[in-house]
Every structure is written in structure tokens, then in C-alpha cells.
Design a protein around this motif. Structure first.
Motif, PDB file in Angstrom:
ATOM      1  N   ALA A 118      19.835 -25.861 -19.615  1.00 30.65           N
ATOM      2  CA  ALA A 118      19.398 -25.018 -18.706  1.00 30.65           C
ATOM      3  C   ALA A 118      18.226 -24.021 -18.915  1.00 30.65           C
ATOM      4  O   ALA A 118      17.349 -23.821 -18.403  1.00 30.65           O
ATOM      5  N   TYR A 119      18.646 -23.654 -20.238  1.00 33.91           N
ATOM      6  CA  TYR A 119      17.778 -22.534 -20.674  1.00 33.91           C
ATOM      7  C   TYR A 119      16.352 -22.968 -20.890  1.00 33.91           C
ATOM      8  O   TYR A 119      15.169 -22.188 -21.122  1.00 33.91           O
ATOM      9  N   VAL A 121      14.903 -25.391 -19.233  1.00 35.92           N
ATOM     10  CA  VAL A 121      13.993 -25.475 -17.976  1.00 35.92           C
ATOM     11  C   VAL A 121      13.732 -24.087 -17.567  1.00 35.92           C
ATOM     12  O   VAL A 121      12.643 -23.762 -17.188  1.00 35.92           O
ATOM     13  N   MET A 122      14.584 -23.102 -17.850  1.00 35.43           N
ATOM     14  CA  MET A 122      14.504 -21.745 -17.504  1.00 35.43           C
ATOM     15  C   MET A 122      13.204 -21.256 -18.022  1.00 35.43           C
ATOM     16  O   MET A 122      12.231 -20.299 -17.460  1.00 35.43           O
ATOM     17  N   ARG A 123      13.094 -21.342 -19.265  1.00 37.90           N
ATOM     18  CA  ARG A 123      12.316 -20.606 -20.059  1.00 37.90           C
ATOM     19  C   ARG A 123      10.788 -21.433 -20.422  1.00 37.90           C
ATOM     20  O   ARG A 123       9.783 -20.774 -20.798  1.00 37.90           O
ATOM     21  N   VAL A 124      11.129 -22.831 -20.503  1.00 41.32           N
ATOM     22  CA  VAL A 124       9.725 -23.525 -20.723  1.00 41.32           C
ATOM     23  C   VAL A 124       9.431 -24.315 -19.532  1.00 41.32           C
ATOM     24  O   VAL A 124       8.169 -24.591 -19.195  1.00 41.32           O
ATOM     25  N   GLY A 125      10.453 -25.211 -19.091  1.00 43.14           N
ATOM     26  CA  GLY A 125       9.868 -26.047 -18.085  1.00 43.14           C
ATOM     27  C   GLY A 125       9.365 -27.281 -18.481  1.00 43.14           C
ATOM     28  O   GLY A 125       9.816 -27.869 -19.568  1.00 43.14           O
ATOM     29  N   ARG A 126       8.130 -27.821 -17.718  1.00 40.82           N
ATOM     30  CA  ARG A 126       7.535 -28.900 -18.305  1.00 40.82           C
ATOM     31  C   ARG A 126       6.486 -28.583 -19.457  1.00 40.82           C
ATOM     32  O   ARG A 126       5.601 -27.476 -19.273  1.00 40.82           O
ATOM     33  N   VAL A 162       1.577 -23.130 -27.725  1.00 33.38           N
ATOM     34  CA  VAL A 162       1.214 -22.064 -27.038  1.00 33.38           C
ATOM     35  C   VAL A 162       1.977 -21.732 -26.023  1.00 33.38           C
ATOM     36  O   VAL A 162       2.005 -22.417 -24.878  1.00 33.38           O
ATOM     37  N   VAL A 163       2.366 -20.397 -26.002  1.00 32.76           N
ATOM     38  CA  VAL A 163       3.294 -20.114 -24.907  1.00 32.76           C
ATOM     39  C   VAL A 163       3.068 -18.891 -24.357  1.00 32.76           C
ATOM     40  O   VAL A 163       3.025 -17.731 -24.982  1.00 32.76           O
ATOM     41  N   ALA A 164       2.806 -18.626 -23.229  1.00 31.71           N
ATOM     42  CA  ALA A 164       2.740 -17.294 -22.476  1.00 31.71           C
ATOM     43  C   ALA A 164       3.863 -17.025 -21.715  1.00 31.71           C
ATOM     44  O   ALA A 164       4.652 -17.573 -21.509  1.00 31.71           O
ATOM     45  N   GLY A 165       4.139 -15.486 -21.822  1.00 38.07           N
ATOM     46  CA  GLY A 165       5.201 -14.851 -20.959  1.00 38.07           C
ATOM     47  C   GLY A 165       4.578 -13.671 -20.091  1.00 38.07           C
ATOM     48  O   GLY A 165       3.570 -13.217 -20.522  1.00 38.07           O
ATOM     49  N   LYS A 166       5.732 -13.281 -19.351  1.00 33.22           N
ATOM     50  CA  LYS A 166       5.516 -12.064 -18.490  1.00 33.22           C
ATOM     51  C   LYS A 166       5.386 -10.839 -19.529  1.00 33.22           C
ATOM     52  O   LYS A 166       4.524  -9.985 -19.390  1.00 33.22           O
ATOM     53  N   THR A 175       9.190 -19.519 -26.847  1.00 38.13           N
ATOM     54  CA  THR A 175       8.954 -20.216 -28.000  1.00 38.13           C
ATOM     55  C   THR A 175      10.204 -20.577 -28.841  1.00 38.13           C
ATOM     56  O   THR A 175      10.097 -21.653 -29.440  1.00 38.13           O
ATOM     57  N   GLU A 176      11.161 -19.685 -28.843  1.00 36.32           N
ATOM     58  CA  GLU A 176      12.251 -19.775 -29.734  1.00 36.32           C
ATOM     59  C   GLU A 176      13.038 -20.967 -29.009  1.00 36.32           C
ATOM     60  O   GLU A 176      13.825 -21.915 -29.730  1.00 36.32           O
ATOM     61  N   GLU A 177      13.158 -20.858 -27.609  1.00 31.96           N
ATOM     62  CA  GLU A 177      13.513 -21.913 -26.998  1.00 31.96           C
ATOM     63  C   GLU A 177      13.046 -23.391 -26.965  1.00 31.96           C
ATOM     64  O   GLU A 177      13.774 -24.441 -27.179  1.00 31.96           O
ATOM     65  N   LEU A 178      12.046 -23.454 -26.996  1.00 32.93           N
ATOM     66  CA  LEU A 178      10.983 -24.558 -27.172  1.00 32.93           C
ATOM     67  C   LEU A 178      11.375 -25.236 -28.508  1.00 32.93           C
ATOM     68  O   LEU A 178      11.607 -26.239 -28.974  1.00 32.93           O
ATOM     69  N   GLU A 179      11.228 -24.540 -29.610  1.00 31.01           N
ATOM     70  CA  GLU A 179      11.577 -24.807 -31.053  1.00 31.01           C
ATOM     71  C   GLU A 179      13.125 -25.435 -31.205  1.00 31.01           C
ATOM     72  O   GLU A 179      13.192 -26.463 -31.702  1.00 31.01           O
ATOM     73  N   GLU A 180      13.924 -24.510 -30.653  1.00 33.46           N
ATOM     74  CA  GLU A 180      15.308 -25.212 -30.667  1.00 33.46           C
ATOM     75  C   GLU A 180      15.602 -26.490 -29.982  1.00 33.46           C
ATOM     76  O   GLU A 180      16.361 -27.327 -30.346  1.00 33.46           O
TER      77      GLU A 180
END
Length: 212
Positions: A118-119, A121-126, A162-166, A175-180
Motif C-alpha cells: 500500500a505504501y 502505491v501511496m508514495r510512488v504510484g505508477r 528521479v522523485v519529486a515531493g511536496k 525515494t526510500e519506498e521506491l528503493e525498498e
């Protein structure tokens, strides 16, 4: 938040990423959007030893105002910011598992990683894969720009995310969620897996919309 605090936050979070092995050598870079420009980590610098006073200060046109010369990948940041006007920060790493996935032959270039948690999807998505371009090739910026309107995170082939955030914290967490998730994906290769269903993904997207 003062610019001094933002500089300290960049140095603190960059060191955290470096100390945990999410970036290494002089790879990786971070930027923060200001009202009248940007702060960026300098070129050739180690994320483990960023001096807040030497962080690059750029104007709205990308010209260096103070500090050391900015990362040579500043054009990636500018491309993403240009299409995501509410993004407050960007993180670009050469993190091992994400790069490993970006080198694989049989991945879906439209959405590289399955929705395993779930995290994610919530933090990265597609997560689309951007084709390979040599370092410094401005066609890479154009390719990122094409995807950035619809995706706040992209994976550069044979290169990294490359990850953008609010906010800077949001960009780091994503970025950490993507790596995990990349690490999980590689660990599960060859096994029968049970990713989230399209209905479960849609429910999470409704519950946790991105507003940047």
C-alpha cells in the motif's frame, strides 16, 4: 521556513541517505524549490558531507547566484519542476536496487514495479521507465519532461530514480519506498506473488490523492 533551515535539511537528509547506503561516492543530488529559485547540491560532492553554506543557490532561470557549481544533473530537476509547479523538492539517487531494476530486460516500461504494498502505491504510484541517454544529454531532460506531468517519480534506464515531493521529506520518503519496493521485487523474482489488485490500487488512490 528559513533558507538556512532548508540548507541544513538538505545536508542532514543527504547524509542520512548516504550513511544508509542509498547513495555512494559523489552520486545523487537533491534540490528544493524557493519562491525565487532553487537550492541544489553541488556537482562532484558526496551526499555524506554536504556543507550547507556551499549548496548552490540558483535563480528562476537556473543561473548560479552563490555557492558551488550545481549538480551537472540540474537539468533533470528543472525538467521535473517545469511540469510539476507544486513540487517542493526533488531527490535523484543511483540507489542499487532501483538501478538494478532499471537494467532488466523484461520489465513494463509504462509501469516498472508492481503494486506490492500500500505504501508504494501511496508514495510512488505508477513508475515509468525513461529510455537510456548518456549523462548530460539534454534529450534525457526532454524525456523526463514528457512524463513529469502525469508522474512525480520516474526511473531512468541504467541510471536511477528521479522523485519529486511536496516537501523534501516527502521526496526522500518516496525515494526510500521506491528503493525498498525494488528490493522486494528482486527478492521475489521467480516466486508466485500477490500484488495489490487494480481495485485495491484505485481505492488507495482515492483515499490518498496527490496534490502537487
Amino acid at each position: 521556513m528559513t533558507e538556512s533551515k532548508q540548507r541544513e535539511d538538505i545536508a542532514r537528509l543527504a547524509k542520512s541517505l548516504f550513511d544508509r547506503g542509498l547513495t555512494f561516492g559523489s552520486s545523487g543530488n537533491i534540490s528544493i524549490r524557493l519562491e525565487d529559485g532553487w537550492l541544489m547540491t553541488p556537482t562532484g560532492s558526496s551526499m555524506g558531507a554536504i556543507d550547507p553554506a556551499r549548496i548552490s543557490r540558483l535563480d528562476l532561470a537556473g543561473n548560479l547566484l552563490s555557492g558551488d557549481k550545481p549538480t551537472k544533473e540540474s537539468f533533470l530537476h528543472m525538467a521535473m519542476y517545469g511540469r510539476r509547479p507544486r513540487a517542493g523538492a526533488i531527490v535523484h539517487l543511483h540507489s542499487t536496487h532501483s538501478v538494478a531494476v532499471s537494467c532488466m530486460h523484461d520489465i513494463d516500461h509504462r509501469d516498472v514495479l508492481p503494486p506490492l504494498t500500500a505504501y508504494y502505491v501511496m508514495r510512488v504510484g505508477r513508475l515509468p521507465l525513461i529510455p537510456y541517454f548518456a549523462p548530460g544529454d539534454l534529450d534525457l531532460a526532454r524525456a523526463v519532461e514528457e512524463m513529469a506531468s502525469d508522474h512525480h517519480a520516474v526511473l531512468l534506464a541504467n541510471h536511477g530514480p528521479v522523485v519529486a515531493g511536496k516537501s523534501l521529506e516527502d521526496a526522500v520518503y518516496a525515494t526510500e519506498e521506491l528503493e525498498e519496493t525494488a528490493k522486494l521485487f528482486l527478492a521475489l523474482r521467480g516466486m508466485r506473488t500477490r500484488p495489490l489488485t487494480p481495485e485495491q490500487v484505485a481505492d488507495l488512490e482515492r483515499r490518498f490523492p496527490r496534490d502537487f
